[in-house]
Scaffold this motif. Structure first.
Motif, mmCIF file in Angstrom:
data_model
loop_
_atom_site.group_PDB
_atom_site.id
_atom_site.type_symbol
_atom_site.label_atom_id
_atom_site.label_comp_id
_atom_site.label_asym_id
_atom_site.label_seq_id
_atom_site.Cartn_x
_atom_site.Cartn_y
_atom_site.Cartn_z
ATOM 1 N N SER A 1 0.831 -1.210 0.000
ATOM 2 C CA SER A 1 0.000 0.000 0.000
ATOM 3 C C SER A 1 0.860 1.253 0.000
ATOM 4 O O SER A 1 0.582 2.206 -0.732
ATOM 5 C CB SER A 1 -0.927 0.011 1.214
ATOM 6 O OG SER A 1 -1.850 -1.031 1.129
ATOM 7 N N ASP A 2 1.913 1.264 0.831
ATOM 8 C CA ASP A 2 2.821 2.418 0.868
ATOM 9 C C ASP A 2 3.486 2.627 -0.491
ATOM 10 O O ASP A 2 3.614 3.760 -0.949
ATOM 11 C CB ASP A 2 3.896 2.227 1.937
ATOM 12 C CG ASP A 2 3.339 2.306 3.348
ATOM 13 O OD1 ASP A 2 2.197 2.802 3.514
ATOM 14 O OD2 ASP A 2 4.031 1.859 4.284
ATOM 15 N N GLU B 1 0.409 3.630 -3.124
ATOM 16 C CA GLU B 1 -0.223 4.909 -2.808
ATOM 17 C C GLU B 1 0.793 6.050 -2.759
ATOM 18 O O GLU B 1 0.447 7.197 -2.985
ATOM 19 C CB GLU B 1 -1.022 4.789 -1.520
ATOM 20 C CG GLU B 1 -2.229 3.891 -1.705
ATOM 21 C CD GLU B 1 -3.011 3.634 -0.430
ATOM 22 O OE1 GLU B 1 -2.752 4.306 0.594
ATOM 23 O OE2 GLU B 1 -3.880 2.749 -0.455
ATOM 24 N N ARG C 1 3.058 6.235 -4.909
ATOM 25 C CA ARG C 1 3.335 6.397 -6.337
ATOM 26 C C ARG C 1 4.835 6.485 -6.628
ATOM 27 O O ARG C 1 5.296 7.341 -7.369
ATOM 28 C CB ARG C 1 2.602 7.610 -6.898
ATOM 29 C CG ARG C 1 1.099 7.446 -6.845
ATOM 30 C CD ARG C 1 0.378 8.588 -7.458
ATOM 31 N NE ARG C 1 -1.066 8.406 -7.273
ATOM 32 C CZ ARG C 1 -1.974 9.088 -7.917
ATOM 33 N NH1 ARG C 1 -1.619 9.987 -8.807
ATOM 34 N NH2 ARG C 1 -3.250 8.877 -7.701
ATOM 35 N N TYR D 1 -8.346 1.396 -4.943
ATOM 36 C CA TYR D 1 -8.177 0.073 -4.346
ATOM 37 C C TYR D 1 -9.521 -0.630 -4.414
ATOM 38 O O TYR D 1 -10.532 -0.107 -3.943
ATOM 39 C CB TYR D 1 -7.694 0.169 -2.898
ATOM 40 C CG TYR D 1 -7.506 -1.185 -2.266
ATOM 41 C CD1 TYR D 1 -6.470 -2.019 -2.679
ATOM 42 C CD2 TYR D 1 -8.366 -1.645 -1.277
ATOM 43 C CE1 TYR D 1 -6.295 -3.272 -2.124
ATOM 44 C CE2 TYR D 1 -8.194 -2.897 -0.712
ATOM 45 C CZ TYR D 1 -7.158 -3.704 -1.142
ATOM 46 O OH TYR D 1 -6.983 -4.943 -0.597
ATOM 47 N N TYR E 1 -5.092 -3.129 -6.539
ATOM 48 C CA TYR E 1 -5.091 -1.725 -6.925
ATOM 49 C C TYR E 1 -5.287 -1.638 -8.429
ATOM 50 O O TYR E 1 -4.831 -2.496 -9.180
ATOM 51 C CB TYR E 1 -3.757 -1.065 -6.569
ATOM 52 C CG TYR E 1 -3.608 -0.746 -5.111
ATOM 53 C CD1 TYR E 1 -4.078 0.444 -4.592
ATOM 54 C CD2 TYR E 1 -3.000 -1.648 -4.252
ATOM 55 C CE1 TYR E 1 -3.941 0.737 -3.248
ATOM 56 C CE2 TYR E 1 -2.856 -1.367 -2.908
ATOM 57 C CZ TYR E 1 -3.329 -0.169 -2.420
ATOM 58 O OH TYR E 1 -3.197 0.111 -1.082
#
Length: 184
Positions: free
Chosen positions: A35-36, A39, A41, A126, A133
């Motif tokens: 996720s880190d 998200e 990017r 998500y 994702y």
């Protein structure tokens, strides 16, 4: 008669368990790291397979693709290729296998999908029901007027699917793995 029922029941039980799902659960720490990465990017995708659109012309040249390849699936392992996302900027150098419908010019050395610009209309979602994702954006080729619509799906096991639709070529799909960007 009882032994036949017992054997049939045992075989049925074995079949039911063997047909069960083999998905392994992803730990919360692995999912948080993914996720880190997504998200934030700041990631790189290296593809192992290319899945071009199969056309009659592709079928005619299929014999020259070599071992482990078919017109529908081409092995990219050992070939340099990448797609990097840094904030809203996208950089890619992906090989292209397929048919060009228009444009292109003569004596072009770089026939792959090359992007090096700030992406337009970038969206990231998500999908909780599918545990993946989905990122989409629009970009253009560095050297031509060609435009691309790119959709990236990133799964919880760090596998990826990139679908590139072009204004001048048939679409192509890449399968690969996501990883953190190397700091320069």
């Amino acid at each position: 008669m009882k032994s036949i029922s017992y054997i049939v029941g045992l075989i049925t039980l074995v079949l039911v368990y063997s047909c069960g799902s083999t998905q392994s659960a992803v730990s919360e720490s692995d999912m948080a790291a993914l996720s880190d990465l997504v998200e934030g990017r700041k990631f790189r995708i290296e593809s192992d397979w290319a899945d071009p659109t199969v056309t009659r012309a592709m079928m005619q040249v299929g014999a020259i693709l070599g071992p482990q390849n078919s017109v529908a699936r081409i092995n990219l392992i050992g070939n340099d290729n990448y797609l990097e996302v840094r904030g809203d900027s996208v950089k890619s150098d992906l090989p292209y296998f397929g048919e060009r419908q228009m444009g292109g010019g003569y004596n072009t050395n770089d026939i792959g999908i090359k992007i090096d610009e700030v992406a337009r209309d970038m969206e990231l979602h998500y999908l909780d029901s599918k545990k993946k994702y989905k990122m989409s954006f629009k970009a253009g080729n560095v050297d031509t007027n060609e435009s691309y619509n790119v959709v990236i799906e990133i799964f919880s096991n760090k596998k990826t699917s990139i679908i590139v639709t072009s204004t001048e070529r048939n679409s192509i799909r890449y399968e690969g793995t996501i990883m953190p960007l190397l700091e320069e």
